[in-house]
Design an enzyme around this catalytic site. Structure first.
Site, PDB file in Angstrom:
ATOM      1  CE  LYS A  92       6.598  54.888  -6.491  1.00 48.85           C
ATOM      2  NZ  LYS A  92       6.718  53.947  -5.355  1.00 48.85           N
ATOM      3  CD  GLN A 113      10.171  49.107 -10.493  1.00 48.08           C
ATOM      4  OE1 GLN A 113      10.122  47.964 -10.078  1.00 48.08           O
ATOM      5  NE2 GLN A 113       9.092  49.780 -10.835  1.00 48.08           N
ATOM      6  CE  LYS A 116       8.406  47.043 -14.309  1.00 52.51           C
ATOM      7  NZ  LYS A 116       7.877  46.152 -13.280  1.00 52.51           N
ATOM      8  CE  LYS A 128      10.470  44.996  -6.826  1.00 55.81           C
ATOM      9  NZ  LYS A 128       9.294  45.292  -7.669  1.00 55.81           N
ATOM     10  N   GLY A 167       4.723  48.278  -2.792  1.00 55.63           N
ATOM     11  CA  GLY A 167       4.557  46.855  -2.527  1.00 55.63           C
ATOM     12  C   GLY A 167       5.092  45.981  -3.655  1.00 55.63           C
ATOM     13  CG  ASP A 168       7.373  42.817  -5.939  1.00 53.88           C
ATOM     14  OD1 ASP A 168       7.194  43.296  -7.067  1.00 53.88           O
ATOM     15  OD2 ASP A 168       7.802  41.653  -5.776  1.00 53.88           O
ATOM     16  CB  THR A 211       0.023  45.901 -11.275  1.00 54.08           C
ATOM     17  OG1 THR A 211       0.666  46.850 -10.424  1.00 54.08           O
ATOM     18  CG2 THR A 211       1.069  45.168 -12.096  1.00 54.08           C
ATOM     19  CG  ASN A 242      -2.039  43.960  -6.240  1.00 54.61           C
ATOM     20  OD1 ASN A 242      -1.486  44.372  -7.251  1.00 54.61           O
ATOM     21  ND2 ASN A 242      -2.955  44.665  -5.603  1.00 54.61           N
ATOM     22  CB  SER A 385       3.486  54.081  -7.432  1.00 55.77           C
ATOM     23  OG  SER A 385       3.113  52.903  -6.768  1.00 55.77           O
TER      24      SER A 385
HETATM   25  P1  NDP Z   1       1.311  38.895  -4.327  1.00 57.65           P
HETATM   26  O1  NDP Z   1       2.166  38.543  -3.182  1.00 57.65           O
HETATM   27  O2  NDP Z   1       0.090  39.691  -4.114  1.00 57.65           O
HETATM   28  O3  NDP Z   1       0.891  37.575  -5.122  1.00 57.65           O
HETATM   29  C1  NDP Z   1       1.836  36.711  -5.659  1.00 57.65           C
HETATM   30  C2  NDP Z   1       1.126  35.462  -6.130  1.00 57.65           C
HETATM   31  O4  NDP Z   1       2.049  34.641  -6.837  1.00 57.65           O
HETATM   32  C3  NDP Z   1       0.584  34.626  -4.981  1.00 57.65           C
HETATM   33  O5  NDP Z   1      -0.581  33.983  -5.380  1.00 57.65           O
HETATM   34  C4  NDP Z   1       1.700  33.625  -4.736  1.00 57.65           C
HETATM   35  O6  NDP Z   1       1.261  32.397  -4.184  1.00 57.65           O
HETATM   36  C5  NDP Z   1       2.196  33.398  -6.139  1.00 57.65           C
HETATM   37  N1  NDP Z   1       3.636  33.059  -6.109  1.00 57.65           N
HETATM   38  C6  NDP Z   1       4.643  33.825  -5.610  1.00 57.65           C
HETATM   39  N2  NDP Z   1       5.813  33.179  -5.723  1.00 57.65           N
HETATM   40  C7  NDP Z   1       5.524  32.000  -6.301  1.00 57.65           C
HETATM   41  C8  NDP Z   1       6.307  30.899  -6.682  1.00 57.65           C
HETATM   42  N3  NDP Z   1       7.643  30.897  -6.510  1.00 57.65           N
HETATM   43  N4  NDP Z   1       5.673  29.845  -7.261  1.00 57.65           N
HETATM   44  C9  NDP Z   1       4.328  29.858  -7.450  1.00 57.65           C
HETATM   45  N5  NDP Z   1       3.532  30.867  -7.096  1.00 57.65           N
HETATM   46  C10 NDP Z   1       4.131  31.922  -6.541  1.00 57.65           C
HETATM   47  O7  NDP Z   1       2.293  39.640  -5.384  1.00 57.65           O
HETATM   48  P2  NDP Z   1       1.918  40.590  -6.582  1.00 57.65           P
HETATM   49  O8  NDP Z   1       0.645  40.130  -7.218  1.00 57.65           O
HETATM   50  O9  NDP Z   1       2.049  41.974  -6.124  1.00 57.65           O
HETATM   51  O10 NDP Z   1       3.131  40.328  -7.577  1.00 57.65           O
HETATM   52  C11 NDP Z   1       3.113  39.302  -8.561  1.00 57.65           C
HETATM   53  C12 NDP Z   1       4.157  39.594  -9.625  1.00 57.65           C
HETATM   54  O11 NDP Z   1       3.873  40.868 -10.228  1.00 57.65           O
HETATM   55  C13 NDP Z   1       5.596  39.697  -9.132  1.00 57.65           C
HETATM   56  O12 NDP Z   1       6.464  39.242 -10.150  1.00 57.65           O
HETATM   57  C14 NDP Z   1       5.786  41.199  -8.952  1.00 57.65           C
HETATM   58  O13 NDP Z   1       7.155  41.573  -9.014  1.00 57.65           O
HETATM   59  C15 NDP Z   1       5.011  41.710 -10.151  1.00 57.65           C
HETATM   60  N6  NDP Z   1       4.578  43.102 -10.068  1.00 57.65           N
HETATM   61  C16 NDP Z   1       3.790  43.544  -9.038  1.00 57.65           C
HETATM   62  C17 NDP Z   1       3.365  44.857  -9.003  1.00 57.65           C
HETATM   63  C18 NDP Z   1       2.432  45.369  -7.961  1.00 57.65           C
HETATM   64  O14 NDP Z   1       1.980  46.512  -8.099  1.00 57.65           O
HETATM   65  N7  NDP Z   1       2.072  44.604  -6.942  1.00 57.65           N
HETATM   66  C19 NDP Z   1       3.828  45.822 -10.014  1.00 57.65           C
HETATM   67  C20 NDP Z   1       4.583  45.235 -11.096  1.00 57.65           C
HETATM   68  C21 NDP Z   1       4.947  43.939 -11.087  1.00 57.65           C
HETATM   69  P3  NDP Z   1       0.784  32.311  -2.636  1.00 57.65           P
HETATM   70  O15 NDP Z   1      -0.579  32.950  -2.613  1.00 57.65           O
HETATM   71  O16 NDP Z   1       0.764  30.866  -2.342  1.00 57.65           O
HETATM   72  O17 NDP Z   1       1.791  33.087  -1.860  1.00 57.65           O
END
Ligand code: NDP
Length: 453
Positions: A92, A113, A116, A128, A167-168, A211, A242, A385
């Site tokens: 997962k 993961q 976690k 992943k 998603g991620d 999250t 997100n 999830s």
């Molecule tokens: P999203 O795609 O929804 O949002 C990511 C955000 O981070 C966006 O605002 C993006 O900018 C910004 N971002 C991404 N890469 C970079 C970078 N290299 N430099 C600066 N800003 C960056 O992703 P999530 O919110 O889902 O995920 C965010 C983090 O949380 C990740 O590390 C993910 O692995 C982790 N995570 C997510 C989970 C989930 O349920 N979604 C669960 C557990 C962990 P822009 O808007 O310009 O693209």
């Protein structure tokens, strides 16, 4: 041989056999160093060569993804699914669509993961996946054609009791929808093979929020243990996706004031508190960048990427009590943590995966800052999830409150387990140590029980 040299003995061949995967080595090293006190007291893990086994994924699938763009040209991307460890349940873990994706990034995320998922107390193994496809600037049709092509290969490797992606970064409800539609078309099955589904076709209430909400629940647990809370605290959040959006939303509910957010183009500082409705409109509906926020809220400050002081992330230059890195890996380094600390920050709670560099973590631990490590702090997404999978399997749908209450309970038990384990191993309050050992122990014990598989 000391346990440290044992750890080095593992890391060296890993680096030699899988070159160029720096994020993966970083994730492995952090876990292995935390395991030292456990390995000293429990020889069975060394006797069974668990460390050598656990750093190697059970399976790595790499495939070509071809899709046609709007001009009729065929484009090619690389797809990945790393099925890391299934000792305690089906694989997962999310799918990431971002141009920076490579095998090392997916392996680091898959490795994290595993532990976690174990910490959640639920029966889920770790995996992943993703692709170097960049969703930015693509039309709806291009996103759909990519997702369909990606699933045309992935479908044969996943399944409701085998491997359940979510998603991620770059993968939200829209992408999950296109992938699920294609999975269903190819297999003829309507099953819980992806999570984060739409609410009227198998999704769970509160999964979208999970999250971010879970991250705030975890931070509140940390502070409550010290007789404090988030109420009235200034908080700094990075990212605008997100995790960040629902972290900001829950911080308000807890009486805190989140004053920042950021994206890949720049940082917003809004001293009156982030306007969450505006943020959602810009990022979730219009899919634009944060410069739009400053246009709509002239009192907010926008710092474009080009103006970030060299080697730092501007979002961490804003004074706050608690920082919630929620964008991406290694977004908070030693210079950033020193600035945060000097400005009064005392808590770092990781919404993103591995957002703090090893040097930044060392600084936090040395200075006795409160530190919520990603594996524990952001586990609410995967936990919810799994609640979606439970609802799919039983064909029931729980209310928002029911899911949210379970999420809150899971975050509390992750905190309690991590805290108790840190105490058991003589470093009370070091949640990184506690989370790594507790997550590892359950998986390692299951691997021993299951023999040489
Ligand atoms: P999203 O795609 O929804 O949002 C990511 C955000 O981070 C966006 O605002 C993006 O900018 C910004 N971002 C991404 N890469 C970079 C970078 N290299 N430099 C600066 N800003 C960056 O992703 P999530 O919110 O889902 O995920 C965010 C983090 O949380 C990740 O590390 C993910 O692995 C982790 N995570 C997510 C989970 C989930 O349920 N979604 C669960 C557990 C962990 P822009 O808007 O310009 O693209």
């Amino acid at each position: 041989m000391s346990d440290k040299s044992y750890i080095e003995k593992v890391l060296r061949p890993t680096i030699q056999s899988t070159p160029g995967q720096s994020e993966f080595y970083q994730a492995v090293e952090e876990v292995l160093i935390s395991l030292e006190p456990l390995l000293k007291t429990e020889p069975k893990y060394n006797d069974n060569n668990i460390i050598e086994r656990i750093v190697v994924p059970e399976r790595q699938i790499i495939f070509r993804v071809t899709w046609m763009d709007d001009k009729g040209k065929i484009q090619t991307n690389i797809g990945y699914r790393v099925q890391f460890n299934s000792a305690i349940g089906p694989y997962k873990g999310g799918l990431r669509l971002h141009p920076s994706v490579n095998l090392g990034i997916i392996k680091f995320l898959g490795f994290e993961q595993v532990f976690k998922n174990s910490l959640t107390g639920l029966a889920i193994g770790g995996g992943k996946g993703g692709s170097d496809f960049d969703p930015k600037g693509k039309s709806e049709g291009e996103i759909m054609r990519f997702c369909q092509s990606f699933m045309t290969e992935l479908y044969r490797h996943i399944g409701g009791t085998k491997d359940v992606p979510a998603g991620d970064i770059g993968v939200g409800g829209r992408e999950i929808g296109y992938m699920y539609g294609q999975y269903k078309r190819l297999t003829g099955l309507y099953e819980g093979v992806l999570t984060g589904k739409g609410l009227n076709w198998g999704g769970s209430l509160a999964r979208t929020e999970a999250t971010g909400y879970g991250s705030v629940y975890f931070a509140e647990n940390i502070l409550n243990k010290k007789g404090d809370s988030l109420k009235g605290k200034i908080c700094s959040v990075s990212g605008a996706g997100n995790v960040s959006i629902y972290t900001i939303a829950k911080l308000y509910e807890y009486g805190a004031k989140p004053v920042t957010c950021s994206d890949s183009k720049g940082t917003i500082y809004d001293k009156n508190g982030i306007d969450i409705a505006l943020l959602k409109k810009i990022k979730e509906v219009d899919r634009k960048d944060l410069s739009e926020y400053a246009k709509a809220r002239p009192n907010a400050t926008y710092i474009p990427l080009a103006q970030y002081p060299a080697g730092t992330n501007a979002v961490w230059s804003i004074p706050c009590f608690a920082a919630f890195p929620s964008a991406t890996q290694n977004e908070l380094n030693l210079a950033d943590i020193k600035t945060l600390y000097a400005n009064g920050c005392r808590l770092v709670n990781e919404g993103a995966n591995m957002p703090s560099t090893p040097e930044a973590i060392e600084f936090m631990l040395e200075n006795k800052m409160f530190y919520g490590p990603a594996k524990a702090a952001n586990a609410g997404g995967v936990a919810t999830s799994q609640l979606e999978m439970s609802q799919n399997a039983s064909m029931l749908k729980w209310t928002f409150e029911e899911v949210d209450n379970r999420l809150k309970g899971i975050m509390k038990s992750i905190f309690d387990l991590s805290y108790a384990t840190s105490k058991e191993f003589g470093d009370e309050g070091n949640l990184m140590l506690g989370a790594n050992i507790a997550g590892f122990r359950k998986v390692a014990d299951a691997m021993i029980d299951q023999g040489a598989v």
